[in-house]
Design a protein around this motif. Structure first.
Motif, short mmCIF file in Angstrom:
data_model
loop_
_atom_site.label_atom_id
_atom_site.label_comp_id
_atom_site.label_asym_id
_atom_site.label_seq_id
_atom_site.Cartn_x
_atom_site.Cartn_y
_atom_site.Cartn_z
N ARG A 148 11.47 3.15 51.82
CA ARG A 148 11.41 3.94 50.59
C ARG A 148 11.68 3.02 49.40
NH1 ARG A 148 11.31 9.31 50.90
NH2 ARG A 148 12.11 9.52 48.79
N ALA A 149 10.92 3.23 48.34
CA ALA A 149 11.15 2.47 47.13
C ALA A 149 12.56 2.74 46.62
CB ALA A 149 10.12 2.85 46.06
N VAL A 150 13.18 1.73 46.04
CA VAL A 150 14.55 1.84 45.55
C VAL A 150 14.55 1.78 44.03
CG1 VAL A 150 15.55 0.86 47.64
CG2 VAL A 150 14.92 -0.66 45.75
N PRO A 151 15.53 2.42 43.38
CA PRO A 151 15.60 2.38 41.92
C PRO A 151 15.90 0.97 41.40
CG PRO A 151 16.91 4.19 42.81
CD PRO A 151 16.54 3.32 43.96
N LEU A 211 10.81 2.43 40.21
CA LEU A 211 11.14 2.25 41.62
C LEU A 211 10.36 1.05 42.14
CD1 LEU A 211 10.83 5.94 42.89
CD2 LEU A 211 12.90 4.77 42.16
N VAL A 212 10.94 0.32 43.08
CA VAL A 212 10.28 -0.87 43.62
C VAL A 212 10.49 -0.98 45.12
CG1 VAL A 212 10.32 -2.25 41.50
CG2 VAL A 212 12.31 -2.26 43.01
N GLY A 213 9.53 -1.60 45.80
CA GLY A 213 9.73 -1.99 47.19
C GLY A 213 9.36 -0.97 48.24
N ASN A 231 5.26 3.17 47.30
CA ASN A 231 4.54 2.16 46.53
C ASN A 231 5.44 0.97 46.20
OD1 ASN A 231 1.63 3.06 45.23
ND2 ASN A 231 2.86 4.80 45.91
N ASP A 232 4.82 -0.20 46.04
CA ASP A 232 5.57 -1.39 45.65
C ASP A 232 6.18 -1.23 44.27
OD1 ASP A 232 4.98 -3.60 47.83
OD2 ASP A 232 3.09 -2.57 47.47
N ILE A 233 5.42 -0.64 43.36
CA ILE A 233 5.96 -0.23 42.05
C ILE A 233 5.59 1.22 41.84
CG2 ILE A 233 5.89 -0.49 39.54
CD1 ILE A 233 5.08 -3.36 39.86
N ALA A 234 6.57 2.02 41.45
CA ALA A 234 6.32 3.40 41.07
C ALA A 234 7.00 3.66 39.73
CB ALA A 234 6.85 4.37 42.12
N LEU A 235 6.20 4.02 38.73
CA LEU A 235 6.74 4.47 37.45
C LEU A 235 6.73 5.99 37.48
CD1 LEU A 235 5.09 2.07 34.82
CD2 LEU A 235 7.08 1.71 36.29
N MET A 236 7.94 6.57 37.42
CA MET A 236 8.08 8.02 37.56
C MET A 236 8.66 8.60 36.28
SD MET A 236 6.90 8.04 40.58
CE MET A 236 7.05 9.78 40.96
#
Length: 543
Positions: free
Chosen positions: A242-245, A230-232, A212-217
């Motif tokens: 893969r989304a990066v921190p 996480l973004v991107g 996902n472009d933004i992931a709130l985990m």
């Protein structure tokens, strides 16, 4: 080129040539749009004939969930936005699903498709019926807004949010708040490209935060629960990222502001000249993650602390199939497998009946194209499990059917090269019948993600087995086949699948996979995952 405070050129007003801004024809067209003008297009084509629909207007209508399908001329697909995959509680949920069934029965044909972003798609809608369909959906409290094109698409969350006895945070309110803020709001629409967001409060990464472009985990910092950011993340024909921190922790009360800030920065600064490099990942790549973080933090009303302790488990994600206890003692939710994510109208109608008869009328959708029925009292479980519908939508499906995710395929999609759902179901049946029962029990379930083309709508790169549809030239002409990818593992510590074999006819895929899986079961070490075995055996490379 004029550098902005974000060290990235505006694409909207993009490159300066002879003192004048230049934009692509599509971006120039988009710059003149708003939702009022898009809705006026519907009236225009009703009066002047849908056969005059232009290429750019076809794209604009996707902003409000109307999709022209070249494979079915004269018919449209309507995509319904369902934030978090949760139809509203109690009797309203039943009314909504009833509405979807009734509308489709009256104006479409006998199917409803579930998507990997927890939405529902209505197919075979005639052009002349679009206004009435939209009116009826709105009366049922349903919307089609911002389900396609360059928008924040449907926000996903754990389908068991608020129910799962093991969850860390109930994310439903956050999803609802962000959805309310962006819905029909042109200031956060007209993005450089589509934008995917997930907000998860469970341990299991069931919504694939990594793509996902933004992931709130879920995370913990200084004794408080919140989210690491996480973004991107993204999948597409241009690659897998893969989304990066972001090295950031936000409280639940701060989540909305953070997400909207990133969304607005992306709208303002994202690439608009080259659509193949327009996702958020490329903006982050151009700026560098540290500069991107600084830009985000500078626009927040609260300090942005470093990341907390990640609470997402490293194991494969939870698919929610089967019977599971809820937080409220004595109540359960049941995950039902929807083969290839396609419901008949009779099945959908029966689901409404069961949700009302055994629960509180709530129906939920998962990112694996399946269904949850919730709030089932323990004393009603046996009766529900004995219902005839559960022989079709099973809480105990066969191993490969359980893990199947499939895109719409070339019946409807002009990009797809194969009849994805049909081929995928044939393959799962083959594997479920050709492997010995003992081997099937050892496997548990295997995730097969089948996409009809390289656009990756069914997320083939996160499946343990991923299929990407191809047309393969043979002496007798073109036949359906696929590239086969292996070793995808969900979760923040997982990884994408790797290409195993290219251009394999579908008639050969089943036997190849049977042999492969038998070798895996006979050779695997204790606690060794499918990906780990694939790498150790040199079946795939990690490069």
């Amino acid at each position: 080129m004029r550098l902005l405070r974000f060290a990235f050129p505006l694409a909207h007003e993009q490159l300066i040539a002879g003192g004048q801004a230049m934009a692509t024809p599509l971006e120039a067209y988009k710059a003149e749009l708003n939702f009022k003008k898009i809705n006026a297009l519907i009236s225009h084509y009703q009066e002047n004939g849908w056969d005059t629909l232009t290429r750019h207007d076809t794209q604009a209508l996707k902003y409000v969930g109307i999709f022209a399908r070249p494979k079915t001329p004269g018919y449209f697909m309507i995509r319904v936005r369902i934030p978090g995959g949760i139809l509203k509680a109690s009797s309203l949920s039943a009314a909504q699903m009833h509405a979807l069934v009734d509308i489709t029965r009256q104006f479409g044909r006998d199917i409803l498709d579930l998507t990997t972003r927890q939405q529902i798609q209505l197919r075979w809608i005639k052009a002349k019926d679009i206004p009435e369909v939209l009116t009826l959906l709105n009366r049922a409290g349903l919307t089609t807004y911002q389900t396609g094109f360059d928008n924040l698409r449907n926000i996903t969350t754990c389908a068991a949010a608020g129910l799962d006895a093991d969850e860390i945070l109930d994310t439903r309110k956050i999803v609802e708040e962000i959805n309310t803020e962006i819905l029909g709001n042109w200031s956060v629409s007209n993005l450089p490209r589509k934008f995917n967001m997930t907000i998860s409060g469970c341990h299991c990464d069931c919504t694939h935060g990594e793509i996902n472009d933004i992931a709130l985990m879920p995370a913990e910092k200084e004794g408080a629960f919140g989210f690491n950011v996480l973004v991107g993340g993204a999948l597409g024909a241009w690659g897998q990222f893969r989304a990066v921190p972001l090295d950031a922790f936000v409280k639940p009360s701060e989540a909305k502001e953070l997400c909207l800030t990133i969304l607005r920065l992306y709208k303002e600064k994202g690439e608009r000249e080259m659509r193949g490099r327009s996702r958020l990942k490329f903006l982050i790549e151009a700026l560098g993650i540290d500069t991107f973080r600084q830009d985000v933090a500078a626009h927040l009303s609260f300090p942005l602390p470093s990341a907390g302790t990640d609470l997402t488990k490293p194991e494969r994600h939870h698919d929610h199939i089967g019977v599971h206890p809820q937080k409220t003692k004595g109540f359960f939710y049941i995950g039902l497998n929807v083969p290839a994510g396609r419901l008949t109208l009779d099945q959908a109608n029966s689901l409404v009946h069961l949700a009302e008869k055994y629960g509180h009328g709530e129906i939920r959708l998962t990112t694996a194209q399946n269904i949850l029925l919730t709030d089932i009292p323990e004393e009603k479980l046996d009766a529900l499990l004995a219902e005839p519908l559960l022989r079709e939508l099973s809480p105990k499906p066969s191993p490969f059917l359980r893990g199947l995710t499939a895109c719409a395929g070339n019946t409807f999609c002009a990009f797809a090269r194969i009849n994805t759902k049909k081929r995928a179901l044939e393959l799962t049946h083959y594997l479920d019948t050709k492997l010995e029962t003992a081997d099937l029990n050892k496997l548990g379930h295997m995730e097969i993600h089948a996409s009809g083309c390289s656009n990756s709508c069914a997320n083939p790169w996160v499946g343990q087995i991923g299929l990407i549809g191809k047309k393969i030239k043979k002496d007798e002409g073109f036949i359906e086949g696929a590239d086969i990818c292996l070793g995808g593992e969900a979760g923040l510590k997982g990884n994408f699948a790797r290409l195993w074999k290219s251009n394999i006819p579908f008639t050969e895929i089943g036997p190849l996979l049977v042999t492969l899986l038998q070798n895996f079961l006979h050779e695997k070490k204790e606690q060794e995952s499918f990906r780990q075995w694939c790498l150790r055996s040199h079946t795939i490379s990690d490069e």
